[in-house]
Write an enzyme that holds these catalytic residues in place. Structure first.
Site: not given
Length: 174
Positions: A39, A84
């Site tokens: 990711s 993230k």
């Protein structure tokens, strides 16, 4: 014999102190983490090892572009720790249109993203004490676009360095 016993006690006390110190540092100051998914490509690869700073962001804050580690919000229905990139700060309006991320109506310069996001995202305003986060691999990241913002109390720390693989060792922020 008496000297031998004193040495054993000294070594034992030193060992206990070292273990307690290491556990205290890991719990409150910094810890190592590894990357389990794609990711955050191209910035972070599967298997990269990072140092997570758990202290400084409490004093210096979090900035757009920082990579944060946090407990997954309940709305994600995940029971894991995620990493993230911070895209939206409290009070920011975040939107995605035609592959461009907009912050408060202005396009965001994102040299770190792997590819432009395929889907548009209706504008939202990030609430106080929350952050809007996205993976750098926009089309293969389960992030704020799907489960909303990250409450600040779920933040564990900021990624400050990659230490493995050694050939890719890097400081992200100081």
């Amino acid at each position: 014999m008496h000297l031998e016993r004193k040495n054993i006690i000294d070594w034992g006390v030193t060992l206990v102190f070292a273990v307690l110190l290491a556990l205290g540092i890991r719990a409150y100051v910094a810890e190592a983490r590894w990357i389990p998914s794609e990711s955050m490509l191209p910035t972070l690869k599967i298997g990269d090892r990072l140092i997570i700073d758990k202290v400084s962001f409490h004093f210096s804050g979090i900035s757009r572009g920082d990579m944060i580690v946090f407990e997954a919000p309940p709305a994600s229905k995940l029971d894991e720790v995620l990493i993230k990139r911070v895209i939206g700060l409290p009070g920011d309006t975040v939107a995605i249109k035609n592959g461009i991320v907009y912050i408060n109506g202005a396009p965001l310069d994102e040299p770190y993203e792997l590819e432009k996001p395929r889907d548009d995202y209706k504008a939202i305003t990030v609430p106080e004490n929350s952050l809007f986060v996205m993976g750098d691999n926009r089309n293969k990241s389960y992030d704020s676009r799907f489960w909303g913002v990250v409450p600040e109390e779920l933040i564990i720390g900021k990624a400050v360095a990659r230490f493995y693989p050694f050939s890719s060792a890097t400081f992200f922020t100081l």
